[in-house]
Design a protein around this motif. Structure first.
Motif, PDB file in Angstrom:
ATOM      1  N   LEU A 249       0.827  -1.198   0.000  1.00 55.35           N
ATOM      2  CA  LEU A 249       0.000   0.000   0.000  1.00 55.35           C
ATOM      3  C   LEU A 249       0.865   1.253   0.000  1.00 55.35           C
ATOM      4  O   LEU A 249       1.901   1.295   0.676  1.00 55.35           O
ATOM      5  CB  LEU A 249      -0.882   0.026   1.254  1.00 55.35           C
ATOM      6  N   PRO A 250       0.467   2.285  -0.733  1.00 53.19           N
ATOM      7  CA  PRO A 250       1.196   3.558  -0.644  1.00 53.19           C
ATOM      8  C   PRO A 250       1.057   4.136   0.756  1.00 53.19           C
ATOM      9  O   PRO A 250       0.022   3.986   1.408  1.00 53.19           O
ATOM     10  CB  PRO A 250       0.516   4.438  -1.691  1.00 53.19           C
ATOM     11  N   CYS A 251       2.126   4.754   1.233  1.00 54.04           N
ATOM     12  CA  CYS A 251       2.097   5.296   2.594  1.00 54.04           C
ATOM     13  C   CYS A 251       3.045   6.482   2.706  1.00 54.04           C
ATOM     14  O   CYS A 251       3.788   6.802   1.777  1.00 54.04           O
ATOM     15  CB  CYS A 251       2.488   4.214   3.609  1.00 54.04           C
ATOM     16  N   LYS A 252       3.012   7.107   3.874  1.00 58.16           N
ATOM     17  CA  LYS A 252       4.015   8.085   4.269  1.00 58.16           C
ATOM     18  C   LYS A 252       4.693   7.546   5.520  1.00 58.16           C
ATOM     19  O   LYS A 252       4.066   6.855   6.330  1.00 58.16           O
ATOM     20  CB  LYS A 252       3.379   9.441   4.550  1.00 58.16           C
ATOM     21  N   VAL A 253       5.963   7.833   5.660  1.00 52.13           N
ATOM     22  CA  VAL A 253       6.698   7.364   6.834  1.00 52.13           C
ATOM     23  C   VAL A 253       7.365   8.544   7.505  1.00 52.13           C
ATOM     24  O   VAL A 253       8.047   9.347   6.851  1.00 52.13           O
ATOM     25  CB  VAL A 253       7.753   6.303   6.444  1.00 52.13           C
ATOM     26  N   GLU A 254       7.153   8.643   8.800  1.00 50.23           N
ATOM     27  CA  GLU A 254       7.832   9.661   9.609  1.00 50.23           C
ATOM     28  C   GLU A 254       8.479   8.948  10.784  1.00 50.23           C
ATOM     29  O   GLU A 254       7.781   8.491  11.698  1.00 50.23           O
ATOM     30  CB  GLU A 254       6.838  10.722  10.096  1.00 50.23           C
ATOM     31  N   GLY A 255       9.794   8.825  10.741  1.00 52.19           N
ATOM     32  CA  GLY A 255      10.519   8.150  11.825  1.00 52.19           C
ATOM     33  C   GLY A 255      10.085   6.713  11.975  1.00 52.19           C
ATOM     34  O   GLY A 255      10.329   5.895  11.093  1.00 52.19           O
ATOM     35  N   ALA A 256       9.406   6.384  13.082  1.00 59.55           N
ATOM     36  CA  ALA A 256       8.982   5.013  13.354  1.00 59.55           C
ATOM     37  C   ALA A 256       7.473   4.857  13.220  1.00 59.55           C
ATOM     38  O   ALA A 256       6.873   3.979  13.856  1.00 59.55           O
ATOM     39  CB  ALA A 256       9.427   4.594  14.753  1.00 59.55           C
ATOM     40  N   ASP A 276      10.196  13.654  -1.211  1.00 63.21           N
ATOM     41  CA  ASP A 276       9.204  13.800  -2.275  1.00 63.21           C
ATOM     42  C   ASP A 276       9.791  13.242  -3.570  1.00 63.21           C
ATOM     43  O   ASP A 276      10.966  13.443  -3.879  1.00 63.21           O
ATOM     44  CB  ASP A 276       8.833  15.270  -2.472  1.00 63.21           C
ATOM     45  N   GLY A 277       8.957  12.571  -4.329  1.00 62.43           N
ATOM     46  CA  GLY A 277       9.413  11.984  -5.591  1.00 62.43           C
ATOM     47  C   GLY A 277       9.700  10.505  -5.472  1.00 62.43           C
ATOM     48  O   GLY A 277       9.730   9.802  -6.481  1.00 62.43           O
ATOM     49  N   GLU A 278       9.942  10.005  -4.253  1.00 63.85           N
ATOM     50  CA  GLU A 278      10.113   8.571  -4.060  1.00 63.85           C
ATOM     51  C   GLU A 278       8.744   7.923  -3.851  1.00 63.85           C
ATOM     52  O   GLU A 278       7.868   8.488  -3.190  1.00 63.85           O
ATOM     53  CB  GLU A 278      11.007   8.275  -2.853  1.00 63.85           C
ATOM     54  N   ARG A 279       8.566   6.753  -4.446  1.00 63.95           N
ATOM     55  CA  ARG A 279       7.343   5.997  -4.245  1.00 63.95           C
ATOM     56  C   ARG A 279       7.500   5.169  -2.972  1.00 63.95           C
ATOM     57  O   ARG A 279       8.235   4.198  -2.936  1.00 63.95           O
ATOM     58  CB  ARG A 279       7.080   5.088  -5.447  1.00 63.95           C
ATOM     59  N   VAL A 280       6.839   5.568  -1.900  1.00 59.82           N
ATOM     60  CA  VAL A 280       6.993   4.915  -0.603  1.00 59.82           C
ATOM     61  C   VAL A 280       5.803   3.978  -0.387  1.00 59.82           C
ATOM     62  O   VAL A 280       4.647   4.381  -0.559  1.00 59.82           O
ATOM     63  CB  VAL A 280       7.094   5.949   0.535  1.00 59.82           C
ATOM     64  N   GLU A 281       6.103   2.734  -0.004  1.00 61.83           N
ATOM     65  CA  GLU A 281       5.051   1.735   0.154  1.00 61.83           C
ATOM     66  C   GLU A 281       5.260   0.917   1.421  1.00 61.83           C
ATOM     67  O   GLU A 281       6.388   0.740   1.892  1.00 61.83           O
ATOM     68  CB  GLU A 281       5.003   0.814  -1.066  1.00 61.83           C
ATOM     69  N   PHE A 282       4.164   0.422   1.903  1.00 67.41           N
ATOM     70  CA  PHE A 282       4.088  -0.368   3.130  1.00 67.41           C
ATOM     71  C   PHE A 282       3.743  -1.797   2.717  1.00 67.41           C
ATOM     72  O   PHE A 282       2.791  -2.019   1.969  1.00 67.41           O
ATOM     73  CB  PHE A 282       2.972   0.248   3.982  1.00 67.41           C
ATOM     74  N   GLY A 283       4.514  -2.788   3.181  1.00 68.07           N
ATOM     75  CA  GLY A 283       4.245  -4.172   2.796  1.00 68.07           C
ATOM     76  C   GLY A 283       4.122  -5.095   3.991  1.00 68.07           C
ATOM     77  O   GLY A 283       4.924  -5.012   4.930  1.00 68.07           O
ATOM     78  N   HIS A 348       7.253  -4.216   6.293  1.00 68.35           N
ATOM     79  CA  HIS A 348       8.403  -3.786   5.489  1.00 68.35           C
ATOM     80  C   HIS A 348       8.066  -2.466   4.809  1.00 68.35           C
ATOM     81  O   HIS A 348       6.924  -2.241   4.390  1.00 68.35           O
ATOM     82  CB  HIS A 348       8.746  -4.839   4.431  1.00 68.35           C
ATOM     83  N   ILE A 349       9.068  -1.603   4.688  1.00 69.56           N
ATOM     84  CA  ILE A 349       8.908  -0.318   4.017  1.00 69.56           C
ATOM     85  C   ILE A 349       9.769  -0.321   2.752  1.00 69.56           C
ATOM     86  O   ILE A 349      10.939  -0.729   2.782  1.00 69.56           O
ATOM     87  CB  ILE A 349       9.310   0.855   4.930  1.00 69.56           C
ATOM     88  N   TYR A 350       9.183   0.135   1.651  1.00 69.76           N
ATOM     89  CA  TYR A 350       9.860   0.140   0.353  1.00 69.76           C
ATOM     90  C   TYR A 350       9.883   1.559  -0.215  1.00 69.76           C
ATOM     91  O   TYR A 350       8.933   2.337  -0.025  1.00 69.76           O
ATOM     92  CB  TYR A 350       9.132  -0.781  -0.631  1.00 69.76           C
ATOM     93  N   ALA A 351      10.962   1.881  -0.899  1.00 66.59           N
ATOM     94  CA  ALA A 351      11.069   3.145  -1.626  1.00 66.59           C
ATOM     95  C   ALA A 351      11.421   2.833  -3.071  1.00 66.59           C
ATOM     96  O   ALA A 351      12.421   2.146  -3.333  1.00 66.59           O
ATOM     97  CB  ALA A 351      12.138   4.053  -1.004  1.00 66.59           C
ATOM     98  N   ASN A 352      10.581   3.283  -3.997  1.00 68.88           N
ATOM     99  CA  ASN A 352      10.759   2.990  -5.421  1.00 68.88           C
ATOM    100  C   ASN A 352      10.918   1.494  -5.667  1.00 68.88           C
ATOM    101  O   ASN A 352      11.728   1.062  -6.497  1.00 68.88           O
ATOM    102  CB  ASN A 352      11.945   3.762  -5.996  1.00 68.88           C
ATOM    103  N   GLY A 353      10.169   0.699  -4.920  1.00 67.63           N
ATOM    104  CA  GLY A 353      10.142  -0.748  -5.111  1.00 67.63           C
ATOM    105  C   GLY A 353      11.157  -1.513  -4.307  1.00 67.63           C
ATOM    106  O   GLY A 353      11.045  -2.735  -4.173  1.00 67.63           O
ATOM    107  N   HIS A 354      12.155  -0.845  -3.735  1.00 69.32           N
ATOM    108  CA  HIS A 354      13.254  -1.522  -3.046  1.00 69.32           C
ATOM    109  C   HIS A 354      13.104  -1.422  -1.528  1.00 69.32           C
ATOM    110  O   HIS A 354      12.720  -0.379  -0.997  1.00 69.32           O
ATOM    111  CB  HIS A 354      14.594  -0.943  -3.484  1.00 69.32           C
ATOM    112  N   LEU A 355      13.432  -2.509  -0.843  1.00 67.39           N
ATOM    113  CA  LEU A 355      13.319  -2.556   0.610  1.00 67.39           C
ATOM    114  C   LEU A 355      14.231  -1.522   1.254  1.00 67.39           C
ATOM    115  O   LEU A 355      15.410  -1.400   0.908  1.00 67.39           O
ATOM    116  CB  LEU A 355      13.701  -3.952   1.101  1.00 67.39           C
ATOM    117  N   VAL A 356      13.683  -0.771   2.206  1.00 69.07           N
ATOM    118  CA  VAL A 356      14.469   0.180   2.994  1.00 69.07           C
ATOM    119  C   VAL A 356      14.752  -0.487   4.346  1.00 69.07           C
ATOM    120  O   VAL A 356      13.803  -0.820   5.076  1.00 69.07           O
ATOM    121  CB  VAL A 356      13.704   1.504   3.215  1.00 69.07           C
ATOM    122  N   PRO A 357      16.013  -0.720   4.692  1.00 67.10           N
ATOM    123  CA  PRO A 357      16.317  -1.492   5.909  1.00 67.10           C
ATOM    124  C   PRO A 357      15.806  -0.850   7.190  1.00 67.10           C
ATOM    125  O   PRO A 357      15.275  -1.523   8.073  1.00 67.10           O
ATOM    126  CB  PRO A 357      17.843  -1.584   5.905  1.00 67.10           C
ATOM    127  N   GLY A 358      15.948   0.448   7.351  1.00 71.13           N
ATOM    128  CA  GLY A 358      15.579   1.092   8.612  1.00 71.13           C
ATOM    129  C   GLY A 358      16.537   0.767   9.731  1.00 71.13           C
ATOM    130  O   GLY A 358      17.409  -0.106   9.596  1.00 71.13           O
TER     131      GLY A 358
END
Length: 366
Positions: A249-256, A276-283, A348-358
């Motif tokens: 799902l598309p989402c916004k992420v702020e910190g945790a 802005d400009g990155e496609r951020v998604e929640f999985g 899991h959080i993704y940016a432009n399709g790729h997993l963001v480790p956090g």
């Protein structure tokens, strides 16, 4: 037997490729260890058969090298690479018996008659062909003919690798599980590098020790079946592996904290500023999303509940977005309003399709 190295490998079917979109196979650097059981998994047109044909020598790559151990085989013909290849449809000699078909690759290499006979009997036993060894191949079903093709690929013990290009396409569905198990057992017995191309995740995950997932000409993740399921490195892997696939799902992420619409979801990791400009998604996979009575979690609307045999899956909407969730056996719902409970360890959080480790923020956060 050999270790197979793909060194800066890429291929385009047009003569003058300039951009990444011109390539059917985008640059790959990969090592297939000697004796491994691998699967190339992806949808039709993703480049997996092109890659297999480059390894076998049927296609010369536009750039890069293929090495067997330390030998550069990029310009060697198929017959000089000492490999066996099993194709999607049976390749047999109809005028020969099953025994003669299985023996043919060994006879061509002047293997002693006694050794050939022993090897043919062994492969026939493993593939349940013993009872038809002396029958003419032309009188057999497509299933049996494909088993002969598999046997011809497996009969040579000295090959560098065996390449399978969707070999179970013509096999009757109730025999596929048996043959996959047989191939796995043969792999353990023979210790030969096997590379298995398929678009079927069940075939890939039950056959391979490691799966290479391809999408749009690129390798998006390589890992064990468990790694692909538990930690998809790309949203395509999350969607493609699993039935049903991962909720994305598309989402916004702020910190945790992740925000899906106006719903705030606490995370167990903190994330960098996602610009802005990155496609951020929640999985999160449906197995880790549990349907609850309304008022006990994230509010959703239940659209339907599917019984898939081993479990029930709820199809719901949250802020207008579809999700799938597991349904506990003892749940009691009042109308179509319900709630979801999410396992925060499986988000899991993704940016432009790729997993963001956090960054971990400590165990036990809810």
């Amino acid at each position: 037997m050999a270790r197979i190295t793909l060194d800066h490998l890429a291929h385009a079917y047009r003569a003058d490729p300039h951009t990444a979109d011109d390539y059917a196979l985008k640059e790959i650097n990969h090592v297939w260890s000697q004796g491994g059981a691998y699967a190339l998994l992806g949808p039709s047109g993703c480049g997996k058969t092109t890659l297999l044909n480059i390894i076998s020598g049927l296609v010369r790559p536009t750039r890069g090298r293929v090495l067997f151990d330390d030998l550069d085989v990029t310009d060697l013909a198929t017959e000089a690479r000492n490999i066996a290849q099993v194709f999607q449809f049976p390749v047999v000699y109809d005028t020969m018996s099953v025994r003669e078909n299985l023996a043919f690759p060994l006879k061509n290499r002047r293997v002693p008659r006694d050794t050939t006979a022993e090897r043919v009997e062994e492969i026939a036993r493993l593939l349940d062909l013993t009872r038809v060894l002396d029958r003419n191949a032309s009188n057999l079903t497509a299933d049996m003919k494909q088993k002969i093709s598999l046997g011809r690929g497996l009969v040579r013990p000295d090959v560098a690798a065996i390449l399978f290009d969707e070999p179970l396409t013509v096999i009757d569905p109730h025999l596929k599980w048996q043959l996959r198990s047989t191939l796995k057992e043969i792999h353990r017995t023979l210790d030969i590098t096997m590379i298995y191309v398929t678009h079927d995740q069940t075939e890939a995950l039950t056959f391979a020790d490691k799966v290479v997932v391809m999408h749009d000409g690129a390798v998006v993740q390589t890992g064990t079946p468990d790694e692909l399921f538990e930690r998809p490195a790309h949203t395509f892997v999350g969607h493609f592996i699993g039935s049903p696939g991962m909720n994305i799902l598309p989402c916004k992420v702020e910190g945790a904290t992740a925000f899906i619409g106006n719903q705030a979801i606490p995370l167990q990791r903190t994330y960098r500023a996602l610009y802005d400009g990155e496609r951020v998604e929640f999985g999160i996979r449906p197995e880790f999303v549990r349907l609850q009575p309304r008022g006990s979690g994230l509010p959703v609307q239940v659209r339907r509940i599917d019984d898939i045999g081993r479990a029930r899956i709820a199809r719901v909407e949250m802020n207008g977005r579809p999700l799938a969730a597991s349904v506990p056996e003892d749940i009691s719902l009042d109308g179509d309003e319900a709630a979801l409970a999410l396992d925060p360890r499986q988000i899991h959080i993704y940016a432009n399709g790729h997993l963001v480790p956090g960054e971990p923020i400590g165990e036990g956060r809810t």
